[in-house]
Design an enzyme around this catalytic site. Structure first.
Site, PDB file in Angstrom:
ATOM      1  N   ASP A 105       0.846  -1.194   0.000  1.00 41.63           N
ATOM      2  CA  ASP A 105       0.000   0.000   0.000  1.00 41.63           C
ATOM      3  C   ASP A 105       0.882   1.245   0.000  1.00 41.63           C
ATOM      4  O   ASP A 105       2.100   1.172   0.204  1.00 41.63           O
ATOM      5  CB  ASP A 105      -0.899  -0.022   1.239  1.00 41.63           C
ATOM      6  CG  ASP A 105      -2.086   0.923   1.127  1.00 41.63           C
ATOM      7  OD1 ASP A 105      -2.343   1.431   0.022  1.00 41.63           O
ATOM      8  OD2 ASP A 105      -2.749   1.140   2.152  1.00 41.63           O
ATOM      9  N   GLU A 133       2.500   4.714  -4.348  1.00 40.52           N
ATOM     10  CA  GLU A 133       2.488   5.530  -5.568  1.00 40.52           C
ATOM     11  C   GLU A 133       3.857   6.156  -5.893  1.00 40.52           C
ATOM     12  O   GLU A 133       4.100   6.341  -7.102  1.00 40.52           O
ATOM     13  CB  GLU A 133       1.412   6.626  -5.446  1.00 40.52           C
ATOM     14  CG  GLU A 133      -0.004   6.113  -5.493  1.00 40.52           C
ATOM     15  CD  GLU A 133      -0.398   5.389  -4.211  1.00 40.52           C
ATOM     16  OE1 GLU A 133      -1.233   4.460  -4.286  1.00 40.52           O
ATOM     17  OE2 GLU A 133       0.124   5.730  -3.138  1.00 40.52           O
ATOM     18  N   ASP A 186      -9.059   3.391  -2.465  1.00 40.77           N
ATOM     19  CA  ASP A 186      -9.946   3.881  -1.403  1.00 40.77           C
ATOM     20  C   ASP A 186     -11.254   4.402  -1.980  1.00 40.77           C
ATOM     21  O   ASP A 186     -11.441   5.610  -2.210  1.00 40.77           O
ATOM     22  CB  ASP A 186      -9.230   4.980  -0.611  1.00 40.77           C
ATOM     23  CG  ASP A 186      -8.009   4.450   0.116  1.00 40.77           C
ATOM     24  OD1 ASP A 186      -7.872   3.225   0.230  1.00 40.77           O
ATOM     25  OD2 ASP A 186      -7.191   5.275   0.567  1.00 40.77           O
TER      26      ASP A 186
END
Length: 818
Positions: free
Chosen positions: A412, A415, A487
């Protein structure tokens, strides 16, 4: 040939008259000379600019622009296959054109100016450069313009919001942490610079092999062109011809790679929240699933299992005995997947930070200072996953969690996300000794983090299948990891958007996908949660998840009715696992995703592109699912393409094409078995491995149409299947002149799975048969309750004929005399 020459003459005149304009861009000019190369051609154009074109397959070629002073090597990370056989090409030169012809397409190279047109073998234009623009550059930016055809559609581009058809919008590739995104938000977590174009019902694909910030204009603000551009790097793209969409995806995944089969338990139901703690809550959660008889295989631990968010640690107050807890969960049939964030707390008392600094494993500024960004642990360092040494070091840390009993990893915040959402562009990564900035490496970070985790499994658990899921990624990530859509929000709109995003990812080569069931942000109504579980039951990755301090979001949290509906559809998921596992094998073999839009099979039917039906999807080849996505909607309008369709809820048979309204109460999802369909199922279980499935149920839709199923099985855990340890069984149904026949044949059988009982349910059987034989011997009529006795029985109300017998040997054959 004469008609083709006329077409080329008209097109070439258009290119010739289009070069009079001026712009800040420099455009590729006239062709001066050429040189034939293996499987292609090298074009020398004005301004000492070259264009290299090389066929890799008869349906795929690569186009690379080479400008004076270009020093940056072509991007290699996404490409799984780089060695290709020579392609046989026919070459022809005319006054205005060069023609390279493979067995599948004709590539026309216009000389004045240098532009490309792709024709099929009937002379139909499949794709062409815009005559006046074509290929151009301005500073570091490179861009390619393609003529936009009336009615042309675009699909793919990875994890994108909006409609399935991406036409009319501009799409940016720049991995971004955007919680609570909506229908219009772009960009978000993933960058996959690949799209499928469709015009005149013929499909092609374009993969732009560039990891810089890229922009795809799919006819946004203009009717003239579609274009793709990058802020830096090379103009390097692959063109793939179908004409079937399925063939485009297959060729694209041959280029960028296909999935490794996941462990079978990774296809089970998975429960997550931010966060389950302490240890007693996790164990109680597991016990509740078993007490309530709701199947589940995986529990996730979010960031609160760590000590101060330090990756690879355990909070000793919340989790005093991690190995003991993990052992107890395994005894109950649960696997545990832990979140892994890349940010390493900048704490000199923290072993991982010290090792990372001493080993030069962290991203730095160009002057050598280690970059520090703010994220969950506070000031943090970020590993440079482009370095093989760093990936090995990271893998050693992951192996400690594997040794403790963790089964998989959830990558997670990769990015990479930092507070302030501004990871410095000047920060550099090793990149094979090239020390490239984030302008090139940013979009690759999640991909490389997934690669590090995948390599950790291959090194430290060499015969065990990796289970990984990532938020961020790039083209080719499917080789390493599953993907979830980040999300999302607990809303009807997001339920629908999630379906479209999963379809888009599948069309972009990423088959192992899912959404946060119920929505991550906010709280779903009981009805919305029930409908989301129904969609999740058909999603390759099936996980419920919710936000910190939100209401409980387990299947029993919304009242008895929704608990029972959740139990029903989660159980259905486990019943469907023989089918889903076969679909995952198909993805590993051909790139075909388990979730397929209707146009995957009905490309020429205009209605399948209708906005109203874009949430319908095929689950494999034969099962069409039309989920209800709106609350208080208990009738569902569905579109059924050409052919006969069996309503799996009512046993009604529909003749398509046409729109039909079917009942859809809260405990029902409309689904239809296509004629020619054989659907394999098994008995439900509480978790994978709870018991050996000693029977296989085959649902067969009896029509005049031939039906077949190639069913795949292996041990579901190891990579022995790559060494031939698997079973392939061909099941076939055929309605002949005076009888039906059904046969089983082992195509490959080197897996040690035992024989079992087969139960075959023939739907839409008009009457009870006079006689049924198995390998020439008559079967007796039996009672429905006699589940382990060979024979048959007929349900006249439902028009279902059930035949049961034990598997024996490589081949068996039924003959049914009506």
């Amino acid at each position: 040939m004469r008609s083709l020459r006329v077409v080329l003459w008209v097109i070439s005149l258009g290119f010739l008259f289009a070069m009079n304009g001026q712009a800040n861009y420099t455009f590729l000019g006239h062709l001066l000379k050429y040189q034939r190369i293996d499987s292609g051609i090298l074009l020398f154009c004005e301004g000492d600019v070259r264009l290299e074109i090389r066929f890799l397959k008869p349906e795929m070629f690569r186009v690379t622009l080479i400008r004076p002073g270009d020093r940056e090597p072509l991007l290699e990370y996404p490409l799984a296959k780089t060695a290709w056989e020579e392609v046989d090409l026919q070459f022809q030169e005319e006054n205005l054109n060069l023609i390279l012809a493979s067995k599948d397409i004709d590539l026309v190279i216009h000389k004045y100016p240098c532009r490309l047109t792709v024709l099929d073998k009937q002379g139909t234009v499949i794709n062409k450069d815009d005559p006046g623009l074509g290929v151009g550059w301005e500073g570091n930016e490179v861009r390619c313009w393609k003529s936009l055809a009336p009615g042309e559609r675009f699909f793919g581009l990875g994890e994108k919001t909006g409609d399935v058809n991406k036409r009319g919008r501009e799409w940016v590739m720049w991995n971004s942490d955007i919680p609570g995104y909506n229908h219009e938000t772009d960009p978000i977590y993933q960058s996959i610079p690949f799209y499928i174009g469709l015009q005149q019902n013929k499909a092609y694909g374009v993969f732009f092999n560039n990891s810089y910030r890229t922009v795809f204009n799919m006819g946004a603000g203009n009717r003239r062109y579609a274009s793709f551009a990058a802020d830096g790097g090379s103009l390097d793209y692959f063109f793939i011809y179908g004409p079937q969409i399925s063939r485009v995806v297959s060729t694209y995944t041959e280029l960028t790679g296909r999935i490794t089969l996941p462990p079978l338990w990774g296809l089970g139901y998975q429960q997550c929240r931010w966060s389950y703690f302490p240890e007693s809550e996790v164990l109680n959660l597991a016990r509740t699933f078993r007490e309530k008889q709701i199947p589940a295989d995986v529990i996730y631990l979010d960031i609160h299992y760590m000590d101060g968010y330090r990756v690879f640690t355990w909070d000793k107050t919340r989790f005093p005995d991690p190995a003991g807890m993990l052992r107890k969960l395994r005894e109950m049939g649960f696997k545990v997947v832990t979140i892994i964030d890349p940010g390493v707390k900048a704490d000199t008392n923290y072993t991982v930070a010290r090792e990372g600094l001493s080993g030069n494993h962290f991203i730095s500024y160009p002057d050598g200072e280690v970059y520090v960004g703010e994220v969950w642990p506070g000031p943090s360092y970020f590993p440079d996953f482009s370095s093989p040494e760093t990936r090995r070091w990271w893998g050693q840390k992951l192996s400690g969690l594997l040794d403790a009993g963790v089964a998989g990893f959830w990558n997670d915040m990769n990015e990479p996300a930092v507070w302030g959402r501004a990871f410095p562009l000047e920060a550099v990564m090793d990149d094979g000794g090239r020390y490239s900035s984030q302008k090139k490496m940013h979009n690759l970070y999640g991909f490389l983090m997934s690669q590090a985790a995948y390599e950790a499994f291959r090194t430290h658990r060499p015969n065990r299948r990796p289970f990984l899921v990532t938020r961020a990624g790039f083209a080719g990530e499917q080789r390493f990891t599953a993907v979830w859509t980040g999300d999302n929000v607990a809303s009807e709109e997001h339920l629908e958007l999630g379906i479209r995003m999963m379809l888009g990812l599948g069309l972009s080569g990423v088959p192992f996908v899912g959404t946060d069931v119920g929505g991550f942000i906010g709280t779903p109504s009981p009805e919305l949660f029930a409908r989301w579980v129904q969609v999740g039951a058909f999603s390759p990755f099936f996980r419920a998840h919710t936000h910190y301090n939100s209401r409980d979001q387990e299947p029993w949290s919304f009242g008895e009715e929704v608990e029972e509906i959740s139990r029903k559809f989660i159980s259905l998921r486990y019943q469907l696992l023989p089918y889903l596992y076969t679909l995952m094998w198909e993805a590993a073999e051909s790139g075909s995703p388990p979730l397929r839009p209707m146009f995957w099979y009905f490309q020429e039917d205009p209605t399948v592109y209708d906005h109203a039906y874009q949430q319908q999807f095929f689950f494999g080849e034969k099962l069409l699912v039309a989920p209800v996505t709106r609350e208080r909607e208990y009738l569902k309008k569905v579109y059924l393409p050409e052919g006969k369709w069996l309503d799996m809820n009512s046993e009604a048979v529909y003749q398509g094409p046409g729109a039909f309204v079917v009942e859809a109460p809260l405990d029902r999802v409309p689904m239809f078995l296509r004629e020619g369909g054989i659907l394999p199922m098994q008995e439900a279980m509480q978790y994978l491995g709870e018991k050996t499935a000693n029977s296989l149920l085959l649902e067969v839709f009896c029509t005049e149409k031939y039906a077949n199923l190639l069913h795949y099985e292996d041990d579901g855990e190891t990579i022995d299947y790559t060494r031939g340890k698997y079973r392939l069984t061909q099941f076939e149904y055929l309605k002949e002149r005076d009888h039906w026949s059904f046969s089983k044949s082992r195509v490959h059988d080197e897996w040690g799975g035992g024989e079992r009982f087969l139960e075959i349910r023939f739907h839409a059987a008009a009457k009870e048969p006079d006689r049924i034989t198995l390998d020439g011997s008559a079967l007796e009529k039996i009672a429905a309750a006699e589940t382990q006795r060979p024979g048959y029985f007929y349900d006249s109300a439902g028009k279902i004929l059930t035949v049961r017998f034990a598997e024996a040997g490589k081949e068996q054959s039924l003959k049914i005399k009506p």
